[in-house]
Design an enzyme around this catalytic site. Structure first.
Site, PDB file in Angstrom:
ATOM      1  N   THR A   1       0.960  -1.387  -0.074  1.00  0.00           N
ATOM      2  CA  THR A   1       0.089   0.155  -0.194  1.00  0.00           C
ATOM      3  C   THR A   1       0.680   1.355   0.029  1.00  0.00           C
ATOM      4  OG1 THR A   1      -1.742  -0.960   1.209  1.00  0.00           O
ATOM      5  CG2 THR A   1      -1.637   1.148   1.227  1.00  0.00           C
TER       6      THR A   1
ATOM      7  N   LYS B   1      -0.968  -0.974  -4.246  1.00  0.00           N
ATOM      8  CA  LYS B   1      -2.431  -0.389  -3.963  1.00  0.00           C
ATOM      9  C   LYS B   1      -2.099   0.805  -3.490  1.00  0.00           C
ATOM     10  CE  LYS B   1      -5.598  -1.442  -0.453  1.00  0.00           C
ATOM     11  NZ  LYS B   1      -6.580  -2.487   0.071  1.00  0.00           N
TER      12      LYS B   1
ATOM     13  N   LYS C   1      -3.843   4.263  -2.019  1.00  0.00           N
ATOM     14  CA  LYS C   1      -5.104   4.919  -1.375  1.00  0.00           C
ATOM     15  C   LYS C   1      -5.113   6.362  -1.771  1.00  0.00           C
ATOM     16  CE  LYS C   1      -5.384   1.988   2.145  1.00  0.00           C
ATOM     17  NZ  LYS C   1      -6.909   1.222   2.341  1.00  0.00           N
TER      18      LYS C   1
ATOM     19  N   ASP D   1      -7.742   2.231  -3.911  1.00  0.00           N
ATOM     20  CA  ASP D   1      -8.776   2.212  -2.687  1.00  0.00           C
ATOM     21  C   ASP D   1      -9.365   3.435  -2.189  1.00  0.00           C
ATOM     22  OD1 ASP D   1     -10.243   1.551  -0.636  1.00  0.00           O
ATOM     23  OD2 ASP D   1      -8.838   0.170   0.631  1.00  0.00           O
TER      24      ASP D   1
ATOM     25  N   GLU E   1     -11.028  -0.412  -4.985  1.00  0.00           N
ATOM     26  CA  GLU E   1     -11.634  -0.756  -3.925  1.00  0.00           C
ATOM     27  C   GLU E   1     -12.910   0.447  -3.159  1.00  0.00           C
ATOM     28  OE1 GLU E   1      -9.757  -2.538  -0.186  1.00  0.00           O
ATOM     29  OE2 GLU E   1      -8.319  -2.969  -1.844  1.00  0.00           O
TER      30      GLU E   1
ATOM     31  N   ASP F   1     -15.232  -3.554  -0.354  1.00  0.00           N
ATOM     32  CA  ASP F   1     -14.531  -3.719   0.970  1.00  0.00           C
ATOM     33  C   ASP F   1     -15.434  -3.757   2.261  1.00  0.00           C
ATOM     34  OD1 ASP F   1     -12.609  -4.579   2.735  1.00  0.00           O
ATOM     35  OD2 ASP F   1     -11.341  -2.653   2.327  1.00  0.00           O
TER      36      ASP F   1
ATOM     37  N   LYS G   1     -11.724 -10.050   4.574  1.00  0.00           N
ATOM     38  CA  LYS G   1     -10.676  -9.652   5.648  1.00  0.00           C
ATOM     39  C   LYS G   1     -11.291 -10.489   6.712  1.00  0.00           C
ATOM     40  CE  LYS G   1      -9.407  -5.263   4.228  1.00  0.00           C
ATOM     41  NZ  LYS G   1      -9.699  -3.689   4.318  1.00  0.00           N
TER      42      LYS G   1
ATOM     43  N   CYS H   1      -6.341  -7.288   4.541  1.00  0.00           N
ATOM     44  CA  CYS H   1      -6.110  -7.311   6.028  1.00  0.00           C
ATOM     45  C   CYS H   1      -6.098  -5.818   6.439  1.00  0.00           C
ATOM     46  CB  CYS H   1      -4.615  -7.846   6.347  1.00  0.00           C
ATOM     47  SG  CYS H   1      -3.114  -6.890   5.876  1.00  0.00           S
TER      48      CYS H   1
ATOM     49  N   ASP I   1      -3.670  -8.847  -0.932  1.00  0.00           N
ATOM     50  CA  ASP I   1      -3.443  -7.743   0.001  1.00  0.00           C
ATOM     51  C   ASP I   1      -3.197  -7.939   1.242  1.00  0.00           C
ATOM     52  OD1 ASP I   1      -3.151  -4.977   0.298  1.00  0.00           O
ATOM     53  OD2 ASP I   1      -5.531  -4.847   0.560  1.00  0.00           O
TER      54      ASP I   1
ATOM     55  N   ASP J   1      -0.320  -6.790   3.102  1.00  0.00           N
ATOM     56  CA  ASP J   1       1.045  -6.112   3.099  1.00  0.00           C
ATOM     57  C   ASP J   1       1.204  -5.864   4.782  1.00  0.00           C
ATOM     58  OD1 ASP J   1      -1.062  -4.322   3.446  1.00  0.00           O
ATOM     59  OD2 ASP J   1       0.156  -2.797   1.838  1.00  0.00           O
TER      60      ASP J   1
HETATM   61 MG    MG Z   1      -9.943  -1.404   1.530  1.00  0.00          MG
END
Ligand code: MG
Length: 366
Positions: A135, A160, A162, A190, A218, A243, A267, A295, A320, A322
């Protein structure tokens, strides 16, 4: 094999750099570690991160749920009746999926130890290695481009990103990252619920028209807004992954029935552990949808448990996991090996974890 003690404590692991999303900023992983002891002397480990802004589960709520509800329900229960004992965890109280996840994974750990097999093999898996993304936190575009370059230097090939803080900058953020990384780098984003449905469609299609080649997005819109999610899924060129909209197997069923998303993110902390996550994978198989395994900001005990599930189920195609890579230290002995983007499974029985350093004890029921 009977459970004779339930203990919990707190572990603190510093992060390499602060973790920033549209919902929060944090500097360290502060997780609750659960340890179950059986009458054979075997121990099972679990972990739950308090992620109040996503699950509603604070550290105090996790400890309270374990002490007053879950521990009394499983104490002196037989691991041999595995369906019974995992069912008691889920039935002990409503909500608090993080506390349930921590205890559920510790039960799977003990069950694997009892049967002398790693959990991913108990679940029918043959995969022993997965590759995770990493991320990049939301920041000004030039900072994110630099962070993406650092991730590439660390060997990652899937990032990924953000987004969603000041959405006017989001296309610029991805454009800056796209030029900073090799062409073949997979970029997923995401938004953590930050956009309105119309804004999401405009931003996502804007990114694709610029050739930014986004693999998936996401949670573009609010968790409760399933109609909005469906609106984006129907109009965006970028595949949509639910998510925060999907906690329980029931949530997953609703989203898949509605066609509100293309993929679902599993998750353990949202669904209550491996036992319920398996139900989501079955639903995804039936509806022909793929899953990501994700996670929270979790340490290696919980992420190791997620990796066991990921190696067991072919419907999980996006990884995902990480959490451990974002940490500056690893206090956990045994379990998966986390080496950059690579996660290698342990063939030790159960989840393979043998101990966790630096746990501050908070309570015990025996
Ligand atoms: Mg997410």
């Amino acid at each position: 094999m009977k459970i004779i003690s339930v203990e919990w404590g707190r572990v603190s692991i510093p992060l390499r750099t602060p973790f920033k999303t549209a919902l929060r900023t944090v500097a360290s992983v502060e997780d609750i570690i659960v340890k179950l002891t059986a009458d054979t002397g075997d121990v099972g480990f679990g972990e739950a991160p308090p992620t109040g802004v996503i699950t509603g589960d604070t550290a105090e709520a996790i400890c309270g749920a374990i002490e007053h509800h879950i521990a009394p329900a499983i104490l002196n229960q037989e691991i041999d009746d595995f369906e019974g004992v995992t069912g008691k965890v889920q039935a002990a109280l409503v909500h608090n999926t993080s506390a349930k996840a921590a205890v559920d994974m510790a039960l799977w750990d003990l069950y694997g130890k009892k049967l002398n097999a790693p959990v991913f093999r108990l679940l029918g898996g043959g995969k022993t290695h997965i590759v995770t993304d990493i991320t990049v936190s939301v920041n000004p575009p030039e900072v994110m481009a630099r962070d993406a370059e650092i991730a590439i230097q660390r060997g990652f090939d899937c990032i990924k990103v953000k987004v969603g803080v000041n959405p006017a900058l989001d296309v610029e953020r991805l454009a800056a990252i796209r030029v900073a990384v090799p062409k073949e780098t997979v970029l997923r984003i995401d938004a953590n619920q930050a956009w309105t449905p119309k804004e999401a469609v405009r931003i996502l299609n804007g990114m694709q028209e610029k050739g930014l080649d986004i693999e998936l997005v996401e949670q573009p819109v609010k968790a409760h807004d399933l109609e909005g999610l469906k609106y984006v899924t129907e109009r965006s060129f970028v595949p949509v992954l639910a998510d925060e909209s999907v906690f329980s197997p029931m949530d997953a069923m609703k989203i898949l029935q509605m066609g509100a998303a293309d993929l679902v993110n599993i998750k353990l902390m949202k669904c209550g552990g491996i036992t319920n996550a398996l139900k989501i994978t079955t639903l995804a198989e039936l509806y022909g949808a793929q899953c990501m395994i994700g996670c929270m900001l979790e340490g290696p005990v919980a992420v190791n448990a997620a990796a066991h599930l990921a190696c067991a189920k072919g419907v999980i195609t996006k990884f995902d996991l990480d959490g451990p890579m974002l940490c500056a230290a690893n206090p956990v002995h045994g379990g998966s090996r986390f080496e950059g983007k690579d996660i290698f499974m342990s063939e030790e029985p159960g989840l393979g974890v043998t101990g966790v350093d630096g746990v501050v004890p908070l309570g015990q029921v025996k």
